[in-house]
Design a protein around this motif. Structure first.
Motif, PDB file in Angstrom:
ATOM      1  N   ARG A  46       0.825  -1.214   0.000  1.00 37.77           N
ATOM      2  CA  ARG A  46       0.000   0.000   0.000  1.00 37.77           C
ATOM      3  C   ARG A  46       0.859   1.264   0.000  1.00 37.77           C
ATOM      4  O   ARG A  46       0.597   2.210  -0.750  1.00 37.77           O
ATOM      5  N   LYS A  47       1.894   1.296   0.837  1.00 38.78           N
ATOM      6  CA  LYS A  47       2.712   2.516   0.927  1.00 38.78           C
ATOM      7  C   LYS A  47       3.397   2.812  -0.399  1.00 38.78           C
ATOM      8  O   LYS A  47       3.500   3.969  -0.802  1.00 38.78           O
ATOM      9  N   GLU A  50       0.842   4.275  -2.787  1.00 33.10           N
ATOM     10  CA  GLU A  50       0.461   5.650  -2.444  1.00 33.10           C
ATOM     11  C   GLU A  50       1.546   6.669  -2.765  1.00 33.10           C
ATOM     12  O   GLU A  50       1.296   7.871  -2.686  1.00 33.10           O
ATOM     13  N   THR A  65      -2.425  -5.024   1.312  1.00 33.94           N
ATOM     14  CA  THR A  65      -2.598  -4.233   2.532  1.00 33.94           C
ATOM     15  C   THR A  65      -3.306  -5.057   3.596  1.00 33.94           C
ATOM     16  O   THR A  65      -4.069  -5.963   3.281  1.00 33.94           O
ATOM     17  N   GLN A  67      -5.281  -3.456   5.616  1.00 36.88           N
ATOM     18  CA  GLN A  67      -6.522  -2.683   5.819  1.00 36.88           C
ATOM     19  C   GLN A  67      -7.661  -3.357   5.063  1.00 36.88           C
ATOM     20  O   GLN A  67      -7.671  -3.376   3.838  1.00 36.88           O
ATOM     21  N   LYS A  68      -8.624  -3.888   5.804  1.00 37.67           N
ATOM     22  CA  LYS A  68      -9.716  -4.670   5.203  1.00 37.67           C
ATOM     23  C   LYS A  68     -10.617  -3.828   4.296  1.00 37.67           C
ATOM     24  O   LYS A  68     -11.190  -4.327   3.350  1.00 37.67           O
ATOM     25  N   ASP A  69     -10.750  -2.552   4.589  1.00 40.23           N
ATOM     26  CA  ASP A  69     -11.670  -1.704   3.817  1.00 40.23           C
ATOM     27  C   ASP A  69     -10.944  -0.789   2.832  1.00 40.23           C
ATOM     28  O   ASP A  69     -11.510   0.181   2.338  1.00 40.23           O
ATOM     29  N   TYR A  70      -9.684  -1.085   2.511  1.00 35.67           N
ATOM     30  CA  TYR A  70      -8.896  -0.231   1.619  1.00 35.67           C
ATOM     31  C   TYR A  70      -9.449  -0.280   0.200  1.00 35.67           C
ATOM     32  O   TYR A  70      -9.688  -1.358  -0.348  1.00 35.67           O
ATOM     33  N   LYS A  71      -9.654   0.900  -0.378  1.00 34.57           N
ATOM     34  CA  LYS A  71     -10.105   1.017  -1.766  1.00 34.57           C
ATOM     35  C   LYS A  71      -9.462   2.262  -2.362  1.00 34.57           C
ATOM     36  O   LYS A  71      -9.470   3.322  -1.748  1.00 34.57           O
ATOM     37  N   LYS A  72      -8.920   2.122  -3.548  1.00 34.69           N
ATOM     38  CA  LYS A  72      -8.359   3.259  -4.282  1.00 34.69           C
ATOM     39  C   LYS A  72      -8.605   3.029  -5.760  1.00 34.69           C
ATOM     40  O   LYS A  72      -8.487   1.905  -6.247  1.00 34.69           O
ATOM     41  N   VAL A  77      -7.216  -4.791  -4.746  1.00 35.01           N
ATOM     42  CA  VAL A  77      -6.717  -4.976  -3.380  1.00 35.01           C
ATOM     43  C   VAL A  77      -6.607  -6.456  -3.029  1.00 35.01           C
ATOM     44  O   VAL A  77      -7.508  -7.247  -3.317  1.00 35.01           O
ATOM     45  N   HIS A  79      -4.997  -9.063   0.344  1.00 31.42           N
ATOM     46  CA  HIS A  79      -4.606  -9.022   1.749  1.00 31.42           C
ATOM     47  C   HIS A  79      -3.493 -10.007   2.070  1.00 31.42           C
ATOM     48  O   HIS A  79      -3.135 -10.184   3.235  1.00 31.42           O
TER      49      HIS A  79
END
Length: 163
Positions: A46-47, A50, A65, A67-72, A77, A79
């Motif tokens: 993720r980093k 970004e 990531t 983060q379970k709810d990560y969206k971009k 995504v 895990h």
């Protein structure tokens, strides 16, 4: 079967970057990265994702990531590395592009390493993992001298895992 390839530029002590950024600017290495990865899935943390101003063109971005709810926008995504490789599906050569923790996680699964060895030592907080060169065969080595566009000399190294 996909050939998982790790691609990175690292200093003499395996330095990758500092504060979410590279510590050098090597235009020819960027061109090589683009040439090798275009049309493929690129897997990253993720980093790392970004740090991009926008997704890189003509590549599928898979972001690992916790983060379970990560969206971009522009990111698929995952895990885990296993899930990321499954999402790469029928790509014959998905690329692992960083950062340091993702490289470390991916090293046991990698079939190939495309490493740009930057000839210098740098202050860093992210590192490419040590790998036992007895387990890898050096297929290609191409030296690039320091010049007006490149503050450091570097060598492109292509390794393939010894089966």
């Amino acid at each position: 079967m996909a050939k998982v390839t790790m691609i990175a530029a690292a200093g003499e002590n395996n330095e990758l970057g500092k504060d979410q950024d590279l510590v050098w600017h090597l235009p020819d290495d960027f061109k090589r990265f683009k040439q090798l990865t275009t049309g493929h899935h690129i897997i990253m943390g993720r980093k790392t994702f970004e740090t991009f101003p926008k997704p890189l063109p003509n590549r599928t971005h898979i972001v690992i990531t916790r983060q379970k709810d990560y969206k971009k926008d522009g990111a698929v995504v995952a895990h885990s590395l296993k899930e990321a490789l499954e999402l790469a599906g029928d790509d014959p050569q998905p690329f692992i592009i960083g950062g340091g923790e993702i490289y470390k996680m991916a090293l046991p699964s990698a079939d190939k390493i495309e490493l740009t060895r930057v000839h210098g030592t740098f202050e860093a907080d992210a590192y490419f993992p040590e790998f036992n060169e007895k387990n890898w065969k050096l297929l290609e080595s191409e030296y690039h001298p320091q010049d007006q566009k490149h503050a450091y000399s570097f060598t492109y190294l292509t390794y393939e895992r010894v089966k």
